[in-house]
Design a protein around this motif. Structure first.
Motif, PDB file in Angstrom:
ATOM      1  N   SER A  76       0.841  -1.196   0.000  1.00 44.94           N
ATOM      2  CA  SER A  76       0.000   0.000   0.000  1.00 44.94           C
ATOM      3  C   SER A  76       0.874   1.244   0.000  1.00 44.94           C
ATOM      4  O   SER A  76       2.069   1.192   0.339  1.00 44.94           O
ATOM      5  CB  SER A  76      -0.873   0.019   1.256  1.00 44.94           C
ATOM      6  OG  SER A  76      -0.059   0.117   2.417  1.00 44.94           O
ATOM      7  N   THR A 121       1.457  -0.378  -6.509  1.00 42.27           N
ATOM      8  CA  THR A 121       1.820   1.009  -6.781  1.00 42.27           C
ATOM      9  C   THR A 121       2.606   1.151  -8.081  1.00 42.27           C
ATOM     10  O   THR A 121       2.706   2.257  -8.621  1.00 42.27           O
ATOM     11  CB  THR A 121       2.637   1.597  -5.620  1.00 42.27           C
ATOM     12  OG1 THR A 121       3.789   0.781  -5.387  1.00 42.27           O
ATOM     13  CG2 THR A 121       1.816   1.661  -4.341  1.00 42.27           C
ATOM     14  N   ASP A 132       0.506  -5.086   5.627  1.00 42.67           N
ATOM     15  CA  ASP A 132      -0.779  -4.440   5.348  1.00 42.67           C
ATOM     16  C   ASP A 132      -1.955  -4.999   6.131  1.00 42.67           C
ATOM     17  O   ASP A 132      -3.092  -4.640   5.846  1.00 42.67           O
ATOM     18  CB  ASP A 132      -1.121  -4.560   3.851  1.00 42.67           C
ATOM     19  CG  ASP A 132      -0.207  -3.730   2.969  1.00 42.67           C
ATOM     20  OD1 ASP A 132       0.295  -2.704   3.447  1.00 42.67           O
ATOM     21  OD2 ASP A 132       0.007  -4.122   1.817  1.00 42.67           O
ATOM     22  N   THR A 148      -3.410  -0.323   8.126  1.00 39.27           N
ATOM     23  CA  THR A 148      -4.642  -0.587   7.380  1.00 39.27           C
ATOM     24  C   THR A 148      -5.553   0.631   7.476  1.00 39.27           C
ATOM     25  O   THR A 148      -5.372   1.483   8.351  1.00 39.27           O
ATOM     26  CB  THR A 148      -5.377  -1.814   7.935  1.00 39.27           C
ATOM     27  OG1 THR A 148      -5.621  -1.622   9.336  1.00 39.27           O
ATOM     28  CG2 THR A 148      -4.562  -3.087   7.738  1.00 39.27           C
ATOM     29  N   LYS A 194     -10.418   3.330   0.343  1.00 38.07           N
ATOM     30  CA  LYS A 194      -9.412   4.161  -0.320  1.00 38.07           C
ATOM     31  C   LYS A 194      -9.141   5.417   0.514  1.00 38.07           C
ATOM     32  O   LYS A 194      -9.851   5.722   1.465  1.00 38.07           O
ATOM     33  CB  LYS A 194      -9.910   4.551  -1.713  1.00 38.07           C
ATOM     34  CG  LYS A 194     -10.237   3.358  -2.608  1.00 38.07           C
ATOM     35  CD  LYS A 194      -9.032   2.445  -2.807  1.00 38.07           C
ATOM     36  CE  LYS A 194      -9.295   1.334  -3.809  1.00 38.07           C
ATOM     37  NZ  LYS A 194     -10.239   0.308  -3.279  1.00 38.07           N
ATOM     38  N   ASP A 200      -2.742   8.269   3.581  1.00 39.25           N
ATOM     39  CA  ASP A 200      -1.687   7.254   3.534  1.00 39.25           C
ATOM     40  C   ASP A 200      -0.362   7.808   4.056  1.00 39.25           C
ATOM     41  O   ASP A 200       0.355   7.134   4.809  1.00 39.25           O
ATOM     42  CB  ASP A 200      -1.503   6.769   2.097  1.00 39.25           C
ATOM     43  CG  ASP A 200      -2.799   6.294   1.487  1.00 39.25           C
ATOM     44  OD1 ASP A 200      -3.147   5.128   1.668  1.00 39.25           O
ATOM     45  OD2 ASP A 200      -3.473   7.117   0.833  1.00 39.25           O
TER      46      ASP A 200
END
Length: 783
Positions: A15, A44, A91, A109, A123, A157
């Motif tokens: 992630s 990614t 993750d 997470t 998201k 993120d």
């Protein structure tokens, strides 16, 4: 030697948040080995913008994975690798931690490991809205337009990756002394909520009522963006001093006579705000943004230019501080990459290698593992100190002297305290910390101060006196970190500059937080968090397509800067433990916020494209936005592929829409995004936002209500995680606070004590830490 050279980190995460955490560790020299899935590698690698075709063509992957090695391994060899690791980033749920109890495992997470499986595909936009920040972005909103995502695509993120890096390094510090590993659970939502502690901390107690409207995070006054000759400027004005400066700046025009000099404190009304904005807009409209800002700054007025990515690449301040570094990527070519916003004098961060190709290092990493055993780092300079109240936590035994005020500095101190450090705030009854004066007349019961300072100790020292300064110097000599966010030059004028601190304690770690850092051609400027965001390039990325910059919530920024300072402090602590050397940590608030859009800055450098506001649109996800629901509420949703689009249409009971030729495929949906958003808005408008979000998640669609402040403080998931907790209160017995966003399984710090009364711990400091030296007897004010 880089600060983290002695540590090996295995990155299983696929992630953005996990990769950003790994990047932050690799920045300081940790050996970060990225384990990628056979066949396609990390997701990614496929993210837009794709500057070139193939697995190495993504600017996002290129930014997130500098300084790392890429390997592709089967399960047996993975265990062999983890056997040598100091830390593992992943993750979600894993059984690996039980098999490797001596390592630090960190899970990142969207909603934490306790969340149901329906949250797993959330998201960044969903997390941003579930945290409350989305509903309050932008400030001073147009009620008829949807709330906006944060700047860039990955704010949630990046914030979570920063928090994870802080926790991993703190756990590695604890492991050096105990030999014990740790399991860390990071919830992206909890991290973002914790960044609003100054606001939510008052709401959760009821001391300041939350209305549940989109302006709950706003502040009174005329703070706003204004168009000028070559772009935009941002003005933040809240005090009489600011107002007097503005009057001089504008040349005392007649229309200002309608405003009393104290109107910002006592008589802010919508009518006055509108009148001022109209007059100021007329003055600044014909001026270049740098000219207007420079004239204002000379008068102490927090007016700043609104910078975009291209402005930052051309910035004389960023060039002076070396914020950008040229990196040669074998496929993408050369580009200017942002480095880090904290300059460490003894172990600076640097980019030594571009992002790896898929599996590039598999053979050499495995050969290295078999050739020689990993040498475990050892403590060279053990200095753990017995605290007043042992609370556990990885930083127990660390002592921090805090010379800070308002939010960014105290928030850094709070995070260190939540990790177990003993943090001692130095203040004086004659001039208490500014936040003690906000929200009431009682310095021991000011809601702002109580929100930010749990588990902090307070010593009343008049450092303007010779005796008080002697006491402070003696305290520093018995501490590990000195943390300050005072104005440029203030520490030096008090004889507390870094060189002077090393005369007190040679291996001291001095952490300084300034708007621009401690040097450079713009280092003299003044500003507040919304100014940081405007200067850092965030503001132009938030707005509606084709419109002017609106910026994220005006409350965003200070706490992020504090988190970056806390991380840099722990990195410096690790370096000192292993090498015996202290250092100066120079944190730039503006650079910190630029780091939150690092991938955008790399994209601009690679492509030359001008980046501007694009509403809630997303190059990889469509639909992707915030849609109206009943009772002025909103729901955020994000669709990754065609199957999710079909599930969304079934959940909304419009299966025919899935086959509309404009929307069948992702490229078609992006080509007709305005029509698509309008169609979805009509379909969602009659639904209850929370019920709809729950139904969509059950159908496999990434969705979340855009949470109001009331929703956030009532969120049962956050209460169950322990983000909200009760601590001691000197009046009511207990009070709720916003605590740590993370959960640690093996050695968490206890958080039980609320913010201190002014000078509450003076007796402890003087008698138990300093030994009640006779010269200090006059400092004890009866505590």
């Amino acid at each position: 030697m880089s600060a983290l050279t002695a540590f090996r980190v295995v990155e299983l995460a696929e992630s953005v948040a996990g990769e950003y955490c790994g990047k932050l560790l690799a920045d300081f020299g940790a050996e970060v080995i990225k384990v990628e899935s056979p066949g396609c590698g990390s997701p990614t690698r496929a993210m837009a913008p794709r500057v070139r075709e193939g697995p190495d063509g993504s600017a996002v992957f290129a930014y997130l994975n500098t300084n790392k090695q890429s390997v592709v391994l089967d399960a047996s060899r993975l265990h062999e690798l983890i056997d040598t690791a100091d830390a593992v980033i992943h993750d979600g749920a894993t059984t690996l931690a039980g098999r490797h109890p001596d390592a630090v495992f960190c899970s990142i997470t969207p909603f934490g490991q306790g969340a149901g499986p329906e949250y797993a595909n959330a998201k960044s936009i969903n997390v941003f809205h579930a945290s409350g920040w989305g509903y309050h972005t932008p400030s001073h909103p147009d009620a008829g337009k949807p709330p906006l995502r944060g700047p860039g695509r990955f704010l949630a993120d990046y914030e979570a990756g920063l928090e994870a890096a802080l926790c991993v390094t703190a756990a590695l510090f604890g492991r050096l002394h105990t030999g014990r590993g740790e399991c860390i659970d990071i919830s992206e939502q909890a991290v973002l909520v914790s960044r609003a502690d100054c606001v939510l901390g008052r709401f959760i107690t009821g001391e300041v009522p939350a209305s549940g409207t989109r302006d709950d995070y706003d502040q009174q006054g005329p703070a706003s963006f204004f168009a000028c000759a070559d772009g935009f400027v941002y003005l933040y004005m809240t005090s009489r001093a600011h107002w007097l400066g503005v009057k001089t700046l504008l040349g005392q025009p007649d229309w200002l006579e309608a405003f009393d000099d104290d109107w910002l404190e006592f008589s802010v009304t919508p009518e006055k705000v509108a009148a001022f904005r109209q007059g100021f807009a007329g003055w600044v409209r014909g001026l270049p943004k740098e000219t207007a800002a420079d004239a204002a700054q000379r008068l102490g007025v927090p007016l700043v230019p609104v910078n975009d990515a291209a402005d930052l690449h051309a910035s004389s301040q960023y060039r002076h501080r070396g914020f950008f570094q040229t990196v040669a990527h074998p496929v993408l070519g050369e580009a200017a990459y942002p480095t880090v916003p904290y300059a460490l004098s003894a172990s600076p961060a640097t980019i030594t290698s571009a992002a790896p190709s898929f599996g590039q290092h598999t053979d050499q990493v495995m050969h290295r593992l078999r050739a020689a055993a990993q040498t475990a780092p050892t403590v060279r300079s053990p200095q753990l100190k017995p605290p007043k109240r042992p609370r556990g936590g990885p930083l127990q035994g660390v002592r921090v002297v805090e010379l800070t005020k308002v939010w960014a500095g105290p928030y850094a101190g709070k995070l260190l305290a939540l990790l177990g450090a003993e943090v001692i705030k130095v203040e004086t009854a004659a001039l208490p910390e500014e936040m003690r004066a906000y929200g009431g007349t009682d310095v021991n019961h000011a809601p702002f101060f109580l929100s930010i300072n749990p588990e902090i100790l307070s010593v009343d020292l008049d450092i303007k006196s010779a005796v008080g300064m002697a006491g402070l110097r003696d305290l520093i000599a018995r501490s590990d970190v000195v943390l300050n966010n005072l104005r440029p030059g203030a520490m030096e004028r008090q004889g507390l500059g870094y060189r002077q601190l090393t005369e007190i304690k040679p291996d001291i770690i001095s952490v300084s937080i300034k708007m621009w850092g401690n040097d450079g051609p713009l280092g003299h400027q003044t500003g507040y968090a919304p100014c940081f965001a405007a200067l850092a390039g965030l503001a132009p990325l938030v707005g509606y397509p084709g419109g002017s910059p609106l910026g994220t919530s005006m409350r965003y920024g200070d706490s992020t800067v504090g988190a970056a300072a806390a991380y840099a402090a722990v990195v410096a602590l690790l370096h000192r433990e292993i090498t015996g050397a202290g250092q100066f940590v120079d944190v730039s608030a503006v650079e910190t916020l630029s780091s939150m859009i690092g991938d955008c800055l790399v994209e601009q450098s690679l492509t030359g494209r001008r980046l501007g506001p694009d509403g809630n649109n997303h190059p990889d996800l469509c639909p992707h936005g915030c849609y109206p629901c009943a009772n002025e509420s909103w729901v955020s949703l994000a669709i990754s592929d065609d199957s999710e689009w079909q599930r969304l249409c079934r959940a909304l009971d419009v299966p025919a829409l899935a086959h509309d030729p404009r929307y069948v495929a992702a490229d078609d949906r992006r080509a007709h995004v305005d029509a698509l958003d309008a169609d979805l808005a009509r379909l969602t408008r009659s639904h209850d936002a929370e019920d709809l979000a729950r139904r969509l998640r059950a159908a496999g669609v990434a969705a979340a209500k855009s949470a109001t402040a009331l929703d956030v403080i009532a969120d049962q998931q956050l209460w169950e995680r322990g983000l909200y907790r009760f601590v001691s209160d000197h009046r009511e017995g207990q009070r709720p606070i916003v605590g740590a966003s993370w959960r640690m399984t093996r050695g968490p710090a206890r958080v039980e004590r609320g913010a201190p009364d002014l000078g509450e711990d003076t007796g402890y400091v003087l008698h138990e830490i300093l030994g009640a030296a006779p010269t200090l007897g006059g400092l004890w004010r009866g505590h």
